[in-house]
Design an enzyme around this catalytic site. Structure first.
Site, PDB file in Angstrom:
ATOM      1  N   ALA A  60       0.859  -1.023   0.001  1.00  0.00           N
ATOM      2  CA  ALA A  60      -0.026   0.006   0.133  1.00  0.00           C
ATOM      3  C   ALA A  60       0.735   1.110   0.100  1.00  0.00           C
ATOM      4  CB  ALA A  60      -0.862  -0.004   1.396  1.00  0.00           C
ATOM      5  N   TYR A 185      -9.596   0.734   5.450  1.00  0.00           N
ATOM      6  CA  TYR A 185      -9.032   2.021   5.029  1.00  0.00           C
ATOM      7  C   TYR A 185      -9.861   3.033   4.349  1.00  0.00           C
ATOM      8  CZ  TYR A 185      -4.858  -0.547   6.431  1.00  0.00           C
ATOM      9  OH  TYR A 185      -3.999  -1.631   7.241  1.00  0.00           O
ATOM     10  N   GLY A 331       0.059 -14.041  -0.857  1.00  0.00           N
ATOM     11  CA  GLY A 331       0.935 -12.979  -0.056  1.00  0.00           C
ATOM     12  C   GLY A 331       1.575 -13.647   0.750  1.00  0.00           C
TER      13      GLY A 331
END
Length: 366
Positions: A60, A185, A331
């Site tokens: 991010a 977020y 991931g």
């Protein structure tokens, strides 16, 4: 012909050589508070390209300084960031992978210490003001960070920040941009009634709660090349069934709304909007069912990526072969094994596939 893990994926004018994507994973490793990449970021991302992943996505990456989760987050709010990231994208591309960047704003979950430092709200001069659709802060167990309800001007500034970040990302050499609208977020905060109590054009009904994300997507498409794909990561569900929250049905409807705006792929994750979430399971591929529903029930012609608990070659390949997703987004297994894609190709007897290439320096091992 049925696609498999090593079938190239065509999105607009971009060919991803295989269906393995490195999931955005925060490293919290910028030195100082400048958001500039370090040798750690370069090594972390380039090594996954050496390892054969078709698409390597940054963590991010904050579109403005107050959008960082911690002071050590990667940023792209200035030309200096773009210049510094250009070497990273070049290294990824040199290994035959496609470089991607996740554009993000942390909203009310900003201004924290790093996870290994407790993920606590920063205090005193170390922290900064957090902004969100509502003035309600993230409910930390110990203490809270004051959160300001965003004005119309704030919303306009955020849209402009995403647009400018996309321009810089293109200048830095990225070929895929992903909008981070998941995990509690900022953009997810607008989507979910759990965090959005507004009664203006950006809150209330589904159309108004999704307005900011749609405007951000449109703003990025204005400056993002027509031949380059645009992704959006969503939380398919808030995992809060006992209250008014974001659901899988909402996610399917959102995919239908985003496709006409130029979004090419929905990256389907889940959760993160509130600590009271109840995760049904964290077993292998535990979020694949959400990706499958978005892919199969959306009326739009839009690709889908599945993430969460993908740990084996057979599992990732079955995801693609069975039509549950178009990308296997890996991931934590990429943290354990930077060469996941190469090992998967060997296990599946696909080292001769067009979508995978063993570096000549490593050929003796494969």
């Amino acid at each position: 012909m049925t696609a498999d893990l090593f079938t190239p994926l065509e999105l607009r004018g971009t060919e991803v050589p295989n269906r393995v994507m490195v999931s955005p994973m925060c490293q919290y490793s910028c030195e100082g508070r400048d958001g500039l990449p370090t040798d750690w970021h370069h090594t972390h991302l380039a090594s996954r390209a050496v390892g054969g992943a078709g698409l390597v996505m940054t963590e991010a990456t904050a579109v403005e300084a107050r959008g960082r989760i911690t002071p050590h987050d990667l940023g792209i709010w200035s030309d200096a960031h773009a210049d510094a990231l250009a070497d990273v994208t070049a290294s990824i591309r040199d290994q035959g992978s496609v470089p991607g960047i996740q554009l993000a704003h942390a909203g009310r979950k900003a201004s924290k210490t790093r996870p290994w430092e407790g993920s606590r709200p920063l205090t005193g001069g170390d922290g900064w003001e957090t902004v969100a659709p509502s003035a309600e802060p993230w409910p930390y167990e110990e203490g809270e960070t004051a959160t300001r309800r965003m004005t119309d001007d704030d919303i306009g500034d955020v849209i402009d920040a995403f647009r400018a970040a996309a321009e810089r990302a293109h200048d830095a050499g990225f070929e895929v941009a992903e909008i981070h609208a998941a995990h509690g977020y900022l953009l997810h905060e607008f989507l979910s009634p759990v965090a959005n109590d507004r009664d203006d054009d950006y809150g209330g009904c589904f159309e108004d709660r999704t307005r900011l994300l749609r405007e951000v997507a449109s703003a990025i498409r204005e400056v993002w090349p027509d031949d380059d794909p645009l992704f959006v990561r969503i939380s398919a569900t808030d995992w809060l069934d006992d209250r008014d929250s974001w659901t899988v049905a909402d996610s399917i409807r959102l995919a239908d709304d985003l496709a006409p705006l130029g979004v090419d792929l929905i990256d389907v994750s889940a959760g993160g909007i509130h600590p009271d979430q109840s995760i049904p399971s964290t077993g292998p591929g535990y979020q694949e069912r959400y990706a499958r529903r978005v892919r199969q029930e959306s009326e739009a012609d839009i690709a889908v990526g599945a993430v969460g608990g993908i740990t084996t070659a057979e599992q990732a390949d079955a995801l693609i072969r069975n039509g549950r997703g178009d990308l296997a987004i890996v991931g934590r297994e990429h943290l354990r094994d930077p060469y996941f894609a190469l090992h998967a190709a060997r296990e599946l007897d696909r080292l001769d596939a067009d979508g995978i290439e063993v570096p000549v320096q490593y050929d003796r091992a494969f």
